[in-house]
Design a protein around this motif. Structure first.
Motif, PDB file in Angstrom:
ATOM      1  N   MET A 119      43.677  70.827  18.932  1.00  0.00           N
ATOM      2  CA  MET A 119      45.411  71.492  18.884  1.00  0.00           C
ATOM      3  C   MET A 119      45.844  71.045  19.117  1.00  0.00           C
ATOM      4  O   MET A 119      45.649  69.251  18.952  1.00  0.00           O
ATOM      5  N   ASP A 120      47.017  70.774  18.388  1.00  0.00           N
ATOM      6  CA  ASP A 120      48.236  69.989  17.832  1.00  0.00           C
ATOM      7  C   ASP A 120      49.033  70.182  19.291  1.00  0.00           C
ATOM      8  O   ASP A 120      48.662  70.357  20.094  1.00  0.00           O
ATOM      9  N   ILE A 121      49.780  69.414  18.809  1.00  0.00           N
ATOM     10  CA  ILE A 121      50.747  69.260  20.011  1.00  0.00           C
ATOM     11  C   ILE A 121      51.674  70.005  20.696  1.00  0.00           C
ATOM     12  O   ILE A 121      51.623  70.637  21.940  1.00  0.00           O
ATOM     13  N   TYR A 122      52.089  70.584  19.916  1.00  0.00           N
ATOM     14  CA  TYR A 122      52.826  72.409  19.966  1.00  0.00           C
ATOM     15  C   TYR A 122      51.474  73.055  20.998  1.00  0.00           C
ATOM     16  O   TYR A 122      52.053  73.517  22.123  1.00  0.00           O
ATOM     17  N   GLN A 123      50.694  73.200  19.755  1.00  0.00           N
ATOM     18  CA  GLN A 123      49.894  74.679  20.530  1.00  0.00           C
ATOM     19  C   GLN A 123      48.794  73.534  22.513  1.00  0.00           C
ATOM     20  O   GLN A 123      48.786  74.558  23.269  1.00  0.00           O
ATOM     21  N   THR A 124      49.052  72.049  22.325  1.00  0.00           N
ATOM     22  CA  THR A 124      48.596  72.005  24.122  1.00  0.00           C
ATOM     23  C   THR A 124      49.436  71.959  25.338  1.00  0.00           C
ATOM     24  O   THR A 124      48.732  72.438  26.151  1.00  0.00           O
ATOM     25  N   ILE A 125      50.808  72.022  24.270  1.00  0.00           N
ATOM     26  CA  ILE A 125      51.595  71.830  24.909  1.00  0.00           C
ATOM     27  C   ILE A 125      52.204  73.563  25.854  1.00  0.00           C
ATOM     28  O   ILE A 125      52.451  73.873  27.248  1.00  0.00           O
ATOM     29  N   LEU A 126      51.624  74.605  24.907  1.00  0.00           N
ATOM     30  CA  LEU A 126      52.137  75.790  25.293  1.00  0.00           C
ATOM     31  C   LEU A 126      50.619  76.605  26.610  1.00  0.00           C
ATOM     32  O   LEU A 126      50.779  76.691  27.168  1.00  0.00           O
ATOM     33  N   ALA A 127      49.857  75.216  26.290  1.00  0.00           N
ATOM     34  CA  ALA A 127      48.323  75.636  26.473  1.00  0.00           C
ATOM     35  C   ALA A 127      48.531  75.149  28.580  1.00  0.00           C
ATOM     36  O   ALA A 127      48.303  76.149  29.505  1.00  0.00           O
ATOM     37  N   ILE A 128      49.421  74.126  28.368  1.00  0.00           N
ATOM     38  CA  ILE A 128      49.513  73.620  29.807  1.00  0.00           C
ATOM     39  C   ILE A 128      50.972  75.044  30.354  1.00  0.00           C
ATOM     40  O   ILE A 128      50.838  74.068  31.426  1.00  0.00           O
ATOM     41  N   TYR A 129      51.702  75.075  29.683  1.00  0.00           N
ATOM     42  CA  TYR A 129      53.344  75.701  30.162  1.00  0.00           C
ATOM     43  C   TYR A 129      53.461  76.814  29.075  1.00  0.00           C
ATOM     44  O   TYR A 129      53.507  77.226  28.429  1.00  0.00           O
ATOM     45  N   PRO A 130      52.479  78.249  29.697  1.00  0.00           N
ATOM     46  CA  PRO A 130      52.508  79.121  29.272  1.00  0.00           C
ATOM     47  C   PRO A 130      53.671  80.392  29.254  1.00  0.00           C
ATOM     48  O   PRO A 130      53.455  80.793  27.989  1.00  0.00           O
ATOM     49  N   ASP A 131      54.378  79.142  29.981  1.00  0.00           N
ATOM     50  CA  ASP A 131      55.726  80.458  29.987  1.00  0.00           C
ATOM     51  C   ASP A 131      56.523  79.891  28.659  1.00  0.00           C
ATOM     52  O   ASP A 131      58.097  80.507  28.844  1.00  0.00           O
ATOM     53  N   LEU A 132      56.497  78.658  28.340  1.00  0.00           N
ATOM     54  CA  LEU A 132      57.558  78.474  27.578  1.00  0.00           C
ATOM     55  C   LEU A 132      57.482  79.464  26.020  1.00  0.00           C
ATOM     56  O   LEU A 132      56.652  79.946  25.738  1.00  0.00           O
TER      57      LEU A 132
END
Lengths: 167, 59
Positions: free
Chosen positions: B1-14
């Motif tokens: 996953m790219d960095i954006y998708q990864t951050i969303l995976a960690i914090y789905p409410d972003l």
């Protein structure tokens, strides 16, 4: 300041003379290759090939314009983007000294594979020593997102500037 | 996953708007890849590189 007048060259102004543009720096350059980017990530556009660079102030390694004459510069940048799955927006930025200074942005729901372009421009003061400018961009979408490049005679991602007025 | 998708995976409410205001992702086109340039989110802590990799980031 000395202004030279002769029968061969006409009028010659000193470079960067106050309020006289004369032979101030000007450059034009473009991206010779397409560049894959990550969604929602501001990315420096790899402007690596010069059309001209009158004062050798554009760096094709760091994609950076650092004029050595202080003054007000007309600055122009354009980039074209595409996405293989979805494409929702594109933004173009002129960064000054590593931070966003000017932004242009459009929202566009494009069919996969189609292209759209964004152009950003303004007049920007440069101190003639440490100030530098870069073209950055951002695409929001899914799939493979790309700043596209065509060829030297059909440039699609490009950056240019010229001195308008001395400091 | 790219960095954006990864951050969303960690914090789905972003939200996408968070990435235009309190979070800034960058790539300097110098071969070092994507990185978090700014993280000013009022609730979520900035993920470490180790957390990102564990969540699936392919740097």
């Amino acid at each position: 300041m000395t202004i030279l007048i002769d029968g061969t060259s006409g009028i010659t102004y000193p470079q960067g003379a106050t309020q006289i543009v004369g032979a101030g720096p000007a450059f034009s350059a473009y991206a010779s290759a397409s560049q894959t980017v990550t969604t929602a990530t501001q990315t420096k556009v790899a402007i690596d090939t010069e059309n001209f660079d009158t004062n050798s102030n554009f760096d094709t390694t760091n994609y950076r314009f650092t004029p050595t004459v202080a003054g007000y510069y007309q600055v122009n940048g354009s980039l074209r983007g595409t996405g293989t799955t979805t494409f929702t927006s594109i933004a173009g930025y002129i960064y000054k000294n590593g931070s966003p200074s000017k932004r242009a942005q459009i929202t566009a729901s494009l069919t996969a594979g189609n292209n759209t372009s964004i152009t950003v421009s303004d007049i920007i003061y440069m101190n003639g020593s440490t100030d530098y400018l870069e073209l950055w961009g951002n695409i929001n979408g899914t799939g493979t997102l790309t700043f596209t490049s065509a060829n030297s005679t059909d440039q699609t991602s490009y950056f240019s500037a010229c001195l308008l007025r001395g400091a | 996953m790219d960095i954006y998708q990864t951050i969303l995976a960690i914090y789905p409410d972003l939200q996408d708007s968070d990435f235009e205001t309190v979070i800034s992702l960058r790539n300097d086109s110098d071969g070092r890849g994507d990185y978090i340039e700014k993280w000013d989110h009022p609730v979520h802590a900035e993920p470490t590189e180790e957390q990102l990799i564990q969540a699936g980031w392919t740097k």
